[in-house]
Write a protein that holds these residues in place. Structure first.
Motif, mmCIF file in Angstrom:
data_model
loop_
_atom_site.group_PDB
_atom_site.id
_atom_site.type_symbol
_atom_site.label_atom_id
_atom_site.label_comp_id
_atom_site.label_asym_id
_atom_site.label_seq_id
_atom_site.Cartn_x
_atom_site.Cartn_y
_atom_site.Cartn_z
ATOM 1 N N PHE A 103 0.836 -1.202 0.000
ATOM 2 C CA PHE A 103 0.000 0.000 0.000
ATOM 3 C C PHE A 103 0.870 1.250 0.000
ATOM 4 N N GLN A 107 -2.572 5.508 1.074
ATOM 5 C CA GLN A 107 -3.528 4.436 1.369
ATOM 6 C C GLN A 107 -3.414 3.990 2.828
ATOM 7 N N THR A 160 -5.217 6.409 4.973
ATOM 8 C CA THR A 160 -6.663 6.162 4.914
ATOM 9 C C THR A 160 -7.045 4.972 5.792
ATOM 10 N N ILE A 166 -9.828 0.217 -1.510
ATOM 11 C CA ILE A 166 -8.692 0.969 -0.978
ATOM 12 C C ILE A 166 -7.582 1.172 -2.021
#
Length: 307
Positions: A53, A57, A60, A99
């Motif tokens: 990621f 990300q 988040t 995502i």
């Protein structure tokens, strides 16, 4: 399917499981599921594997973990000022699912939660398995008198309204005796009431950080209002006191020991109760005393009854 997609699929399943429990009114199960998922997301946020990621990300995911914790807090504290509703939490489902492609602004103004705050149920014990009990014997600083730095108060709730013929209980947590009291950082107590199956029957409450430590004692001097009339507590229930403190080397808050009071022990005046080794055994099946020394949890009970 790639490993990353499998992971996202597991997160989504866990999120759906938690929100289903939540919508069905199975609040204890919902809170547990939210804690577990929040911990999984936070582990990913802390991961140094840059291939899975991006930093954005991860940020988040950290915010999703915060929202899960906020919803848990709302379920555990019925008088929470910052109520985070299930409808709001459900808005995050598509973010978890997407995502890898999500590029919009996060719907809530929150910050990622620190790692030390979100250990899943029972996980703190597994993180400590390698730790020897002797390590805690080196009580550097024990015997000194020292005030703890100020920290935000805990989630203590006000006394319930009185009802004719019914009894309310106030428990004053005075102090706890520990051989290494001087070593404990940011110590506080979590108070809960469990039935015979270990299920919560009341909102869980945390005290503020203890007021001071002196010799082998940590002083709290704080009153906890039990959030149910004594007559309405289920048969066989017990009031649990979990002593927790922060471990900087491991970067998490750990349960050091616990104590409990059974219903036949509710009577006005002082009471001294024994301390037991973790993990907290809410079903009271396999209890092990923490120490053979004369060290206990000291409480004072006040009964309120309208005739």
């Amino acid at each position: 399917m790639s490993e990353v997609n499998k992971t996202i699929q597991k997160w989504h399943a866990s999120f759906k499981k938690g929100t289903d429990f939540d919508s069905w009114g199975q609040l204890v199960e919902a809170v547990d599921e939210y804690h577990i998922l929040a911990r999984q997301l936070q582990k990913e946020v802390q991961s140094t594997n840059a291939f899975d990621f991006t930093e954005e990300q991860k940020k988040t995911l950290g915010k999703v973990a915060t929202c899960l914790e906020m919803r848990s807090a709302s379920l555990q504290c019925t008088q929470s000022k910052e109520d985070f509703k299930l409808e709001e939490l459900k808005k995050l489902e598509t973010i978890i699912q997407n995502i890898l492609t999500y590029n919009k602004e996060f719907p809530f103004d929150v910050q990622p939660v620190p790692l030390r705050k979100i250990l899943a149920p029972g996980e703190e014990e597994s993180l400590e398995l390698e730790e020897e009990e002797e390590e805690e014997d080196a009580a550097a600083g024990a015997g000194s008198t020292e005030a703890f730095p100020p920290r935000a108060p805990g989630t203590l709730l006000p006394r319930l309204p009185s009802e004719p013929g019914l009894t309310l209980l106030t428990l004053k947590i005075e102090k706890i005796g520990l051989k290494d009291a001087g070593q404990c950082i940011d110590p506080y107590m979590t108070i809960s009431i469990k039935d015979l199956n270990g299920v919560d029957v009341n909102p869980v409450q945390d005290t503020p950080v203890a007021s001071r430590k002196e010799d082998t004692y940590i002083h709290f001097s704080v009153e906890v209002e039990i959030q149910r009339h004594v007559e309405k507590l289920p048969k066989g229930a017990a009031i649990f006191f979990e002593f927790k403190h922060y471990k900087p080397k491991k970067r998490f808050t750990s349960t050091k020991c616990f104590a409990f009071m059974e219903m036949d022990e509710i009577k006005p005046g002082p009471i001294v109760i024994e301390l037991y080794k973790k993990p907290t055994d809410f079903k009271r099946k396999k209890l092990q005393l923490l120490t053979k020394k004369q060290l206990y949890l000291h409480l004072h009970q006040t009964i309120h009854k309208d005739s």
